[in-house]
Design a protein around this motif. Structure first.
Motif, PDB file in Angstrom:
ATOM      1  N   PRO A 192      -8.041 -29.787   8.949  1.00  0.00           N
ATOM      2  CA  PRO A 192      -7.049 -29.569  10.018  1.00  0.00           C
ATOM      3  C   PRO A 192      -7.691 -29.145  11.332  1.00  0.00           C
ATOM      4  CG  PRO A 192      -6.341 -28.520   7.976  1.00  0.00           C
ATOM      5  CD  PRO A 192      -7.751 -28.963   7.754  1.00  0.00           C
ATOM      6  N   ALA A 193      -8.909 -28.644  11.274  1.00  0.00           N
ATOM      7  CA  ALA A 193      -9.599 -28.212  12.493  1.00  0.00           C
ATOM      8  C   ALA A 193      -9.931 -29.373  13.415  1.00  0.00           C
ATOM      9  CB  ALA A 193     -10.874 -27.461  12.120  1.00  0.00           C
ATOM     10  N   LYS A 194      -9.834 -30.599  12.917  1.00  0.00           N
ATOM     11  CA  LYS A 194     -10.118 -31.772  13.744  1.00  0.00           C
ATOM     12  C   LYS A 194      -8.948 -32.138  14.653  1.00  0.00           C
ATOM     13  CE  LYS A 194     -12.445 -35.292  12.260  1.00  0.00           C
ATOM     14  NZ  LYS A 194     -13.729 -35.195  12.969  1.00  0.00           N
ATOM     15  N   PHE A 195      -7.868 -31.355  14.598  1.00  0.00           N
ATOM     16  CA  PHE A 195      -6.670 -31.698  15.350  1.00  0.00           C
ATOM     17  C   PHE A 195      -6.281 -30.580  16.309  1.00  0.00           C
ATOM     18  CE2 PHE A 195      -6.738 -33.985  11.436  1.00  0.00           C
ATOM     19  CZ  PHE A 195      -6.402 -35.276  11.814  1.00  0.00           C
ATOM     20  N   LYS A 196      -5.571 -30.976  17.353  1.00  0.00           N
ATOM     21  CA  LYS A 196      -4.990 -30.016  18.292  1.00  0.00           C
ATOM     22  C   LYS A 196      -3.508 -29.915  17.957  1.00  0.00           C
ATOM     23  CE  LYS A 196      -4.482 -29.040  23.237  1.00  0.00           C
ATOM     24  NZ  LYS A 196      -3.028 -28.949  23.337  1.00  0.00           N
ATOM     25  N   TRP A 197      -3.100 -28.759  17.429  1.00  0.00           N
ATOM     26  CA  TRP A 197      -1.726 -28.572  16.998  1.00  0.00           C
ATOM     27  C   TRP A 197      -0.906 -28.021  18.162  1.00  0.00           C
ATOM     28  CZ3 TRP A 197      -0.982 -30.849  12.517  1.00  0.00           C
ATOM     29  CH2 TRP A 197      -2.060 -30.985  11.638  1.00  0.00           C
ATOM     30  N   ASN A 198       0.066 -28.806  18.599  1.00  0.00           N
ATOM     31  CA  ASN A 198       0.898 -28.423  19.739  1.00  0.00           C
ATOM     32  C   ASN A 198       2.264 -27.947  19.254  1.00  0.00           C
ATOM     33  OD1 ASN A 198      -1.086 -29.178  21.602  1.00  0.00           O
ATOM     34  ND2 ASN A 198      -0.336 -31.280  21.713  1.00  0.00           N
TER      35      ASN A 198
ATOM     36  N   GLY B 102       4.286 -38.673  26.258  1.00  0.00           N
ATOM     37  CA  GLY B 102       2.865 -38.968  26.163  1.00  0.00           C
ATOM     38  C   GLY B 102       1.979 -37.742  26.105  1.00  0.00           C
ATOM     39  N   GLU B 103       2.554 -36.588  25.778  1.00  0.00           N
ATOM     40  CA  GLU B 103       1.758 -35.357  25.746  1.00  0.00           C
ATOM     41  C   GLU B 103       0.981 -35.206  24.446  1.00  0.00           C
ATOM     42  OE1 GLU B 103       4.375 -32.119  26.537  1.00  0.00           O
ATOM     43  OE2 GLU B 103       5.182 -33.045  28.353  1.00  0.00           O
ATOM     44  N   GLY B 104       1.296 -35.965  23.438  1.00  0.00           N
ATOM     45  CA  GLY B 104       0.605 -35.898  22.160  1.00  0.00           C
ATOM     46  C   GLY B 104       0.532 -37.265  21.533  1.00  0.00           C
ATOM     47  N   GLU B 105      -0.105 -37.326  20.373  1.00  0.00           N
ATOM     48  CA  GLU B 105      -0.342 -38.611  19.731  1.00  0.00           C
ATOM     49  C   GLU B 105       0.679 -38.945  18.645  1.00  0.00           C
ATOM     50  OE1 GLU B 105      -2.606 -40.875  20.515  1.00  0.00           O
ATOM     51  OE2 GLU B 105      -3.515 -39.686  22.102  1.00  0.00           O
ATOM     52  N   LEU B 106       1.004 -37.945  17.801  1.00  0.00           N
ATOM     53  CA  LEU B 106       1.844 -38.223  16.646  1.00  0.00           C
ATOM     54  C   LEU B 106       2.745 -37.034  16.324  1.00  0.00           C
ATOM     55  CD1 LEU B 106      -1.399 -39.137  15.644  1.00  0.00           C
ATOM     56  CD2 LEU B 106       0.100 -40.579  14.280  1.00  0.00           C
ATOM     57  N   LEU B 107       3.775 -37.300  15.507  1.00  0.00           N
ATOM     58  CA  LEU B 107       4.624 -36.246  14.967  1.00  0.00           C
ATOM     59  C   LEU B 107       5.181 -36.680  13.639  1.00  0.00           C
ATOM     60  CD1 LEU B 107       7.625 -37.520  15.439  1.00  0.00           C
ATOM     61  CD2 LEU B 107       7.578 -36.300  17.584  1.00  0.00           C
ATOM     62  N   PHE B 108       5.717 -35.703  12.906  1.00  0.00           N
ATOM     63  CA  PHE B 108       6.542 -35.946  11.724  1.00  0.00           C
ATOM     64  C   PHE B 108       7.979 -35.631  12.122  1.00  0.00           C
ATOM     65  CE2 PHE B 108       3.657 -35.189   7.747  1.00  0.00           C
ATOM     66  CZ  PHE B 108       3.005 -36.382   8.006  1.00  0.00           C
ATOM     67  N   ASP B 109       8.889 -36.566  11.861  1.00  0.00           N
ATOM     68  CA  ASP B 109      10.312 -36.310  12.079  1.00  0.00           C
ATOM     69  C   ASP B 109      11.099 -37.152  11.102  1.00  0.00           C
ATOM     70  OD1 ASP B 109      12.653 -35.217  13.283  1.00  0.00           O
ATOM     71  OD2 ASP B 109      11.639 -35.180  15.213  1.00  0.00           O
TER      72      ASP B 109
ATOM     73  N   GLU C 161      -8.709 -43.211   9.896  1.00  0.00           N
ATOM     74  CA  GLU C 161     -10.066 -43.643  10.267  1.00  0.00           C
ATOM     75  C   GLU C 161     -10.463 -43.074  11.626  1.00  0.00           C
ATOM     76  OE1 GLU C 161      -9.920 -47.864  10.095  1.00  0.00           O
ATOM     77  OE2 GLU C 161      -9.743 -47.925   7.895  1.00  0.00           O
ATOM     78  N   ALA C 162      -9.521 -43.104  12.571  1.00  0.00           N
ATOM     79  CA  ALA C 162      -9.799 -42.557  13.900  1.00  0.00           C
ATOM     80  C   ALA C 162     -10.026 -41.056  13.830  1.00  0.00           C
ATOM     81  CB  ALA C 162      -8.645 -42.882  14.844  1.00  0.00           C
ATOM     82  N   ALA C 163      -9.251 -40.376  12.980  1.00  0.00           N
ATOM     83  CA  ALA C 163      -9.392 -38.928  12.860  1.00  0.00           C
ATOM     84  C   ALA C 163     -10.751 -38.556  12.289  1.00  0.00           C
ATOM     85  CB  ALA C 163      -8.280 -38.377  11.972  1.00  0.00           C
ATOM     86  N   MET C 164     -11.215 -39.316  11.309  1.00  0.00           N
ATOM     87  CA  MET C 164     -12.513 -39.018  10.708  1.00  0.00           C
ATOM     88  C   MET C 164     -13.653 -39.227  11.706  1.00  0.00           C
ATOM     89  SD  MET C 164     -12.300 -40.478   6.811  1.00  0.00           S
ATOM     90  CE  MET C 164     -10.708 -40.702   6.080  1.00  0.00           C
ATOM     91  N   ALA C 165     -13.487 -40.218  12.574  1.00  0.00           N
ATOM     92  CA  ALA C 165     -14.566 -40.551  13.506  1.00  0.00           C
ATOM     93  C   ALA C 165     -14.464 -39.804  14.834  1.00  0.00           C
ATOM     94  CB  ALA C 165     -14.549 -42.058  13.775  1.00  0.00           C
ATOM     95  N   ALA C 166     -13.350 -39.146  15.095  1.00  0.00           N
ATOM     96  CA  ALA C 166     -13.100 -38.555  16.418  1.00  0.00           C
ATOM     97  C   ALA C 166     -14.037 -37.385  16.700  1.00  0.00           C
ATOM     98  CB  ALA C 166     -11.652 -38.091  16.508  1.00  0.00           C
ATOM     99  N   SER C 167     -14.547 -37.351  17.921  1.00  0.00           N
ATOM    100  CA  SER C 167     -15.341 -36.198  18.364  1.00  0.00           C
ATOM    101  C   SER C 167     -14.466 -35.181  19.083  1.00  0.00           C
ATOM    102  CB  SER C 167     -16.469 -36.662  19.285  1.00  0.00           C
ATOM    103  OG  SER C 167     -15.949 -37.405  20.379  1.00  0.00           O
ATOM    104  N   ASP C 168     -13.339 -35.636  19.632  1.00  0.00           N
ATOM    105  CA  ASP C 168     -12.381 -34.749  20.289  1.00  0.00           C
ATOM    106  C   ASP C 168     -11.129 -34.629  19.428  1.00  0.00           C
ATOM    107  OD1 ASP C 168     -13.984 -34.372  22.572  1.00  0.00           O
ATOM    108  OD2 ASP C 168     -13.296 -36.294  23.383  1.00  0.00           O
ATOM    109  N   PRO C 169     -10.474 -33.465  19.433  1.00  0.00           N
ATOM    110  CA  PRO C 169      -9.274 -33.281  18.599  1.00  0.00           C
ATOM    111  C   PRO C 169      -8.155 -34.249  18.969  1.00  0.00           C
ATOM    112  CG  PRO C 169     -10.072 -31.183  19.450  1.00  0.00           C
ATOM    113  CD  PRO C 169     -10.820 -32.252  20.185  1.00  0.00           C
ATOM    114  N   ILE C 170      -7.458 -34.737  17.963  1.00  0.00           N
ATOM    115  CA  ILE C 170      -6.273 -35.575  18.161  1.00  0.00           C
ATOM    116  C   ILE C 170      -5.061 -34.651  18.227  1.00  0.00           C
ATOM    117  CG2 ILE C 170      -4.783 -37.323  17.114  1.00  0.00           C
ATOM    118  CD1 ILE C 170      -7.301 -38.528  15.858  1.00  0.00           C
ATOM    119  N   ALA C 171      -4.208 -34.846  19.235  1.00  0.00           N
ATOM    120  CA  ALA C 171      -3.054 -33.964  19.441  1.00  0.00           C
ATOM    121  C   ALA C 171      -1.906 -34.350  18.515  1.00  0.00           C
ATOM    122  CB  ALA C 171      -2.590 -34.026  20.887  1.00  0.00           C
ATOM    123  N   ILE C 172      -1.398 -33.364  17.808  1.00  0.00           N
ATOM    124  CA  ILE C 172      -0.248 -33.534  16.915  1.00  0.00           C
ATOM    125  C   ILE C 172       0.865 -32.615  17.397  1.00  0.00           C
ATOM    126  CG2 ILE C 172       0.597 -33.381  14.550  1.00  0.00           C
ATOM    127  CD1 ILE C 172      -1.606 -35.418  14.782  1.00  0.00           C
TER     128      ILE C 172
END
Length: 324
Positions: free
Chosen positions: A180-186, A201-208, A145-156
């Protein structure tokens, strides 16, 4: 400390697998040892799974498996080798999905699903969508929901562009209908750096995977949100799967065995029959227990369909992500 624990598990694993019955002679194929090309150097997860199978295989094949190492190209050297090998049943390869599917596509190599004969998936370790415990994301839906509404990229945080964890994210976003363009891929060049980044705290989420995040979850640093697997994990029984939440996403790191294209049906059947027996061997099951792997992810009959589905999805999503 982690190295000492790993060495301890390896020693215990070797002791368990050494106590196997002698080989049973078989008529016909195979009548000599079978070479298995590992796509990464000795000591990693692919090698561990190869050794687990190799130490019990002679009981069911009547011949030994001989580990070889054909490394390089992010795993693609071994896959290129097996594509070009004689389809006589005496050359196999073992690789993870990063080297067998994702790297060939990302590198634009002349490889596709028809260039290999899939024999069996030995193991699968699913990704867990994870955030910091202080994050505003309480569950998968709140993140989407946050990703759909976000105006700034969410860091992954990802290991790298066009790696298996990046691909897992692309699968989820496709299911959710989010670009995928709505995200900042780190990209971090590996799993360790991406974990350090999320904790800092440099990003928001990860897969591990569970082995990497479990300690951080227990000490209250990280929060798991959803598992990209067909069933919940025993380490996190309260964390739902993405399928439970309505997203058909199975993603993680898998290790599988492949033969060259054109291997005869009778030899494929012989190898797969042996794999069905190997997956039930008590020594192998104990090895899975020691390495915290799920023996139910050792699959034979269902593997080819899953393999082809992954090739199709990865080709579409990675080429789009890479601008191809």
């Amino acid at each position: 400390m982690k190295e000492l624990v790993t060495l301890g598990v390896s020693a215990a694993l070797a002791a368990v697998l050494a106590n196997t019955a002698p080989a049973i002679a078989q008529d016909g194929y195979p009548d000599r040892p079978i070479s298995v090309a590992a796509c990464y150097p000795a000591g990693g997860g692919v090698d561990r799974n190869l050794r687990m199978v190799e130490r019990v295989a002679a009981k069911y094949l009547g011949q030994s498996l001989l580990p070889q190492y054909r490394t390089g190209g992010s795993g693609t050297v071994a896959m290129q080798f097996i594509k070009e090998a004689d389809p006589d049943g005496y050359e196999l390869a073992i690789c993870d999905n990063g080297g067998a599917i994702i790297a060939p596509i990302a590198q634009g190599l002349d490889l596709d699903a028809d260039d290999f004969t899939p024999i069996a998936q030995v193991s699968f370790v699913p990704w867990i969508m994870t955030t910091r415990a202080t994050s505003a994301y309480e569950n998968l839906e709140s993140f989407l929901e946050a990703a759909m509404a976000a105006s700034d990229p969410i860091a992954i945080e990802i290991s790298d562009i066009a790696t298996s964890d990046h691909y897992g994210w692309l699968l989820l976003l496709k299911q959710a209908g989010i670009s995928p363009a709505k995200f900042k891929w780190n990209p971090h060049g590996g799993g360790g750096p991406k974990m350090r980044a999320i904790i800092a705290g440099e990003g928001e989420l990860l897969f591990d995977d569970a082995g990497e995040i479990e300690g951080y979850v227990k000490d209250g640093t990280l929060r798991p949100l959803a598992v990209a697997a067909a069933s919940r994990l025993p380490q996190f029984p309260d964390v739902p799967t993405m399928q439970e939440l309505g997203y058909d996403v199975i993603a993680g790191s898998s290790v599988a065995i492949y033969a060259p294209p054109g291997l005869s049906d009778d030899k494929v059947a012989r190898l797969q029959d042996a794999m069905r027996q190997i997956k039930q061997d008590p020594a192998l099951l104990k090895a899975f227990e020691l390495t915290l792997q799920d023996p139910d992810t050792f699959i034979v009959d269902e593997f080819e369909a899953a393999w082809r589905k992954d090739w199709e999805n990865a080709s579409e999503l990675l080429k789009a992500a890479l601008g191809g």
